[in-house]
Design an enzyme around this catalytic site. Sequence first.
Site, PDB file in Angstrom:
ATOM      1  N   ARG A  79      -1.234 -27.832  33.692  1.00  0.00           N
ATOM      2  CA  ARG A  79      -2.271 -27.433  34.645  1.00  0.00           C
ATOM      3  C   ARG A  79      -3.307 -28.551  34.838  1.00  0.00           C
ATOM      4  O   ARG A  79      -3.913 -28.673  35.893  1.00  0.00           O
ATOM      5  CB  ARG A  79      -2.939 -26.113  34.251  1.00  0.00           C
ATOM      6  CG  ARG A  79      -3.651 -25.447  35.445  1.00  0.00           C
ATOM      7  CD  ARG A  79      -4.248 -24.103  35.093  1.00  0.00           C
ATOM      8  NE  ARG A  79      -3.418 -22.970  35.426  1.00  0.00           N
ATOM      9  CZ  ARG A  79      -3.327 -22.403  36.638  1.00  0.00           C
ATOM     10  NH1 ARG A  79      -4.022 -22.890  37.652  1.00  0.00           N
ATOM     11  NH2 ARG A  79      -2.547 -21.365  36.829  1.00  0.00           N
TER      12      ARG A  79
ATOM     13  N   GLU B 122      -4.856 -15.137  24.330  1.00  0.00           N
ATOM     14  CA  GLU B 122      -3.579 -15.137  25.047  1.00  0.00           C
ATOM     15  C   GLU B 122      -2.450 -15.333  24.049  1.00  0.00           C
ATOM     16  O   GLU B 122      -1.454 -14.623  24.070  1.00  0.00           O
ATOM     17  CB  GLU B 122      -3.572 -16.235  26.127  1.00  0.00           C
ATOM     18  CG  GLU B 122      -2.258 -16.255  26.916  1.00  0.00           C
ATOM     19  CD  GLU B 122      -2.238 -17.230  28.088  1.00  0.00           C
ATOM     20  OE1 GLU B 122      -3.304 -17.588  28.602  1.00  0.00           O
ATOM     21  OE2 GLU B 122      -1.129 -17.615  28.492  1.00  0.00           O
TER      22      GLU B 122
ATOM     23  N   GLU C  24     -11.191 -17.463  36.647  1.00  0.00           N
ATOM     24  CA  GLU C  24     -11.388 -18.814  36.110  1.00  0.00           C
ATOM     25  C   GLU C  24     -12.095 -19.797  37.050  1.00  0.00           C
ATOM     26  O   GLU C  24     -12.918 -20.599  36.597  1.00  0.00           O
ATOM     27  CB  GLU C  24     -10.032 -19.414  35.711  1.00  0.00           C
ATOM     28  CG  GLU C  24      -9.378 -18.714  34.550  1.00  0.00           C
ATOM     29  CD  GLU C  24      -7.926 -19.138  34.416  1.00  0.00           C
ATOM     30  OE1 GLU C  24      -7.096 -18.712  35.247  1.00  0.00           O
ATOM     31  OE2 GLU C  24      -7.622 -19.905  33.493  1.00  0.00           O
TER      32      GLU C  24
HETATM   33  N1  MTE Z   1     -14.414 -12.188  31.950  1.00  0.00           N
HETATM   34  C1  MTE Z   1     -14.815 -11.517  30.850  1.00  0.00           C
HETATM   35  N2  MTE Z   1     -15.884 -10.732  30.942  1.00  0.00           N
HETATM   36  N3  MTE Z   1     -14.156 -11.630  29.665  1.00  0.00           N
HETATM   37  C2  MTE Z   1     -13.064 -12.467  29.520  1.00  0.00           C
HETATM   38  O1  MTE Z   1     -12.482 -12.552  28.444  1.00  0.00           O
HETATM   39  N4  MTE Z   1     -11.552 -14.057  30.620  1.00  0.00           N
HETATM   40  C3  MTE Z   1     -11.412 -15.030  31.706  1.00  0.00           C
HETATM   41  C4  MTE Z   1     -11.720 -14.369  33.049  1.00  0.00           C
HETATM   42  N5  MTE Z   1     -12.950 -13.642  32.994  1.00  0.00           N
HETATM   43  C5  MTE Z   1     -12.632 -13.196  30.667  1.00  0.00           C
HETATM   44  C6  MTE Z   1     -13.348 -13.001  31.881  1.00  0.00           C
HETATM   45  C7  MTE Z   1     -10.097 -15.628  31.778  1.00  0.00           C
HETATM   46  S1  MTE Z   1      -9.740 -16.930  30.798  1.00  0.00           S
HETATM   47  C8  MTE Z   1      -9.156 -15.173  32.654  1.00  0.00           C
HETATM   48  S2  MTE Z   1      -7.650 -15.912  32.784  1.00  0.00           S
HETATM   49  C9  MTE Z   1      -9.386 -14.015  33.493  1.00  0.00           C
HETATM   50  O2  MTE Z   1     -10.671 -13.455  33.318  1.00  0.00           O
HETATM   51  C10 MTE Z   1      -8.332 -12.963  33.156  1.00  0.00           C
HETATM   52  O3  MTE Z   1      -8.520 -11.808  33.878  1.00  0.00           O
HETATM   53  P1  MTE Z   1      -8.064 -11.667  35.412  1.00  0.00           P
HETATM   54  O4  MTE Z   1      -6.693 -12.236  35.487  1.00  0.00           O
HETATM   55  O5  MTE Z   1      -8.124 -10.229  35.636  1.00  0.00           O
HETATM   56  O6  MTE Z   1      -9.037 -12.458  36.215  1.00  0.00           O
HETATM   57  N1  HPA Z   2      -2.504 -19.971  33.111  1.00  0.00           N
HETATM   58  C1  HPA Z   2      -2.896 -19.219  32.094  1.00  0.00           C
HETATM   59  N2  HPA Z   2      -2.126 -18.870  31.114  1.00  0.00           N
HETATM   60  C2  HPA Z   2      -0.873 -19.290  31.130  1.00  0.00           C
HETATM   61  C3  HPA Z   2      -0.382 -20.079  32.160  1.00  0.00           C
HETATM   62  C4  HPA Z   2      -1.252 -20.438  33.214  1.00  0.00           C
HETATM   63  O1  HPA Z   2      -0.897 -21.136  34.173  1.00  0.00           O
HETATM   64  N3  HPA Z   2       0.895 -20.339  31.890  1.00  0.00           N
HETATM   65  C5  HPA Z   2       1.154 -19.740  30.717  1.00  0.00           C
HETATM   66  N4  HPA Z   2       0.096 -19.093  30.263  1.00  0.00           N
HETATM   67 MO1  MOS Z   3      -7.240 -17.357  30.902  1.00  0.00          MO
HETATM   68  S1  MOS Z   3      -7.461 -19.172  30.033  1.00  0.00           S
HETATM   69  O1  MOS Z   3      -5.734 -17.801  31.717  1.00  0.00           O
HETATM   70  O2  MOS Z   3      -6.767 -16.369  29.607  1.00  0.00           O
END
Ligand code: MTE
Ligand code: HPA
Ligand code: MOS
Length: 774
Positions: free
Chosen positions: A328, A250, A730
């Site tokens: 958070r 990120e 998550e």
């Molecule tokens: N799933 C896979 N396969 N690879 C990833 O890197 N990242 C996780 C989750 N699932 C991740 C994953 C994290 S930290 C987040 S915030 C979300 O996917 C981000 O994607 P989304 O917002 O589409 O759920």
């Molecule tokens: N979640 C994940 N990533 C972020 C957030 C959050 O709430 N705020 C800023 N980056």
């Molecule tokens: Mo997920 S820790 O919000 O990339």
Amino acid sequence: MHKNKSNSSLDFKKTQVEVALKLSIKNLDSYTHLRGESLYVDDVNIRQGTFHAVVFDAPKAHGTIKHIDYSKAEALDGVERIFTYKDIPGKNQIGGIIPDEPLFAENEVHFWGMPIALIVAESEFIARQARALIKIEIEDLPVITTAKQAKTKGSFINAPRTFSLGDTEKAFTECDYVFEGETFSNGQEHLYIEAQGAYAEPLENGNIKITSSTQGPTAVQKTAAQVLGVAMHKIEVDVTRLGGGFGGKEDQATPWAVMAALATFHLNQSVKLILNRHDDLRMTGKRHPYESSYKIGLSKDLKILAYEAEFLQNSGAAADLSPAIAERTLFHATNSYFVPNVSTTVLSCKTNLPPNTAFRGFGGPQGMFVIESAIAHAAYEIGVSAHKIQEINLLRENDTFSYGQIAKQVEAKNAWNSAKSIYNIEALEKEVENFNANNSNFKKGIALMPICFGISFTNTPMNHARALVHIYLDGSVGISTAAVEMGQGVNTKIMQIAAQVFSIPIENIKIETTNTTRVANTSPSAASSTADLNGKATLKACRALLDRLKKVASEDLNVSEEHIELKDEFVYVNNKKSDLSWTELISKTMLKRVALTENAHYATPEIHFDKSKEKGHPFAYHVYGTAIITTTVDCTRGTYEFDAVKIVHDYGKSMNKAIDLGQVEGALAQGIGWMTMEEIAYNDEGRLLSNALSTYKVPDIFSVPKTVETVPLETKGHELAILKSKAVGEPPLMYGIGAYFAIQNAIKAFNPNYKLKFHAPITPEKVLMGLYKK
Ligand code: MTE
Ligand code: HPA
Ligand code: MOS
């Protein structure tokens, strides 16, 4: 064995509209993944003459740089140039929330692995050889590695934050039971399969294109522009997909991309920088370790009346995302429970570790571990099972969170009761009891873990996205959004949305790379919100196009628009198929000079938060669920296995059950790993000891639960979730927290003298100590 090509890609190629509408298509990347054809940064076709770069980093965690001798490295054949902070034309600053992080160290180093210089050479091999020839002299300064040490020394990233509700002081005087204790949860290595990396290439007029493995293309663009001292429009960032991010990309994909761009800026040549695993492990931050203390008060009938906690977050040497992650932690400090009197404080403690960063759950899991520990502690002292206390205190409709949001569409009890009845908790508990009565060398433990996770970036202004949708002349569709595909299946979901709105087969739709020139000023793909935000923008764009197409069809067929529908690649009038096909309609639309492109913007409605009061309505909605975890501990060895994890999860109305199930299972394994076996170790000098896969163990096929069952909770979904399909990335990680308590319960069954400890991960070593502690 596949016999021919078309057969092997059967599901993917032959998927029809109908299948897309059933909303359970395969991840569209599965085909290229399986064949090894998916493209990552390291697969980009590099230009002739491309240079390769390696980072020279601090061999000490804290100190003053007295002298660096680059002469031998520079003299090595094949070395082009070595860049330091002195070569930065703009600002030597990459901090996102707080400007406290240089790209390259200047006079001081603040963590072991801190970048000092970039060695650019004809090959990575040569650059590595050159790195070994650099001589550095550092005068030691005191090293802080733990949050507690930092607190004692007054070393903080920013001011503490406190969320409070009711009056804890008064409430504690009215409690029948009050317990206090301390907890520790360690960090966690992201271990994305694709290490950090970027490829920068010069375009004309000093413009630079960066291909980056980042969750936040705009963050890369903005920071590169700032470091190079150029306008953002000079930097284009492109992302095809990531081999995993998990939060680790990120913010922390940025420095490598910026370094590559810096070298390209000076050399006017392409530069590739990909960290090897050792460098990645050493130089990047991880999940934040937390040292916390709690005080919990309950009434005789086990109602939690008051809860206080102080969270010491080990932020590392710079802010990175720590303030947002700390926030958070407070949002999720009471997990899935209603507590009428709460006071929770978080301190972001500055230490000499690599800046710790986002990791699936974003501080939420750290907060939840503490209240689950407090409940386990109370249960132990009172002599009831923890799940009695958990159950009595589950959140109900219209309860207030400590941050002021009123809980709506609460599924906490629904998930809990469903899990208990679907999986027959009484029978499971009996089984554990019987097993323990009849076995002395092995003991079983069981724990329930409810979750409640808020969906939205906690920083309200970040909750927006855009989609740019083109329908091409031949009826095929191209979609660009801010969504970064990192394995979570967001591209497939976005494709489904367009397929559904247009009623065309998914093979007519292409999800373009994520690129800052097509979709600008984006938030990172994070906070589990990517599909909601980008999906809603896509939905809006597609619907606008659909309305336009319907108007053209109505003119063409001479019927009014409300009688027109697009279905299975044809225009239907009053539910009857006309002769006008999708492709003909598109060419007619074109001939009428009606735009076949739409750009839509979506911003989550309803959410707000006032930091001066620490109150508001920060989340679009919450995701709920309950897991039941059973484990068997080998009481001779201290090793453990997970017999089963049985989950009831709140998907809302899942738009892709296969992908969502994959997210639940993957997150669960990652959560269990964090709680049980993944042990990050730094020595007192701040050097990473768990610096390879031989010394850092992640869950593998042998250590994941023997069975994982997941049943979707029956709910009506939520309007702010894309197609009522709730965010899933998550939340399920936090089911893994139950693993800690299941193991602890097994230890208790073996050793009646065992005193509860809340020190995660609960490695076999710690289990063994617990089993035999008198
Ligand atoms: N799933 C896979 N396969 N690879 C990833 O890197 N990242 C996780 C989750 N699932 C991740 C994953 C994290 S930290 C987040 S915030 C979300 O996917 C981000 O994607 P989304 O917002 O589409 O759920
Ligand atoms: N979640 C994940 N990533 C972020 C957030 C959050 O709430 N705020 C800023 N980056
Ligand atoms: Mo997920 S820790 O919000 O990339």
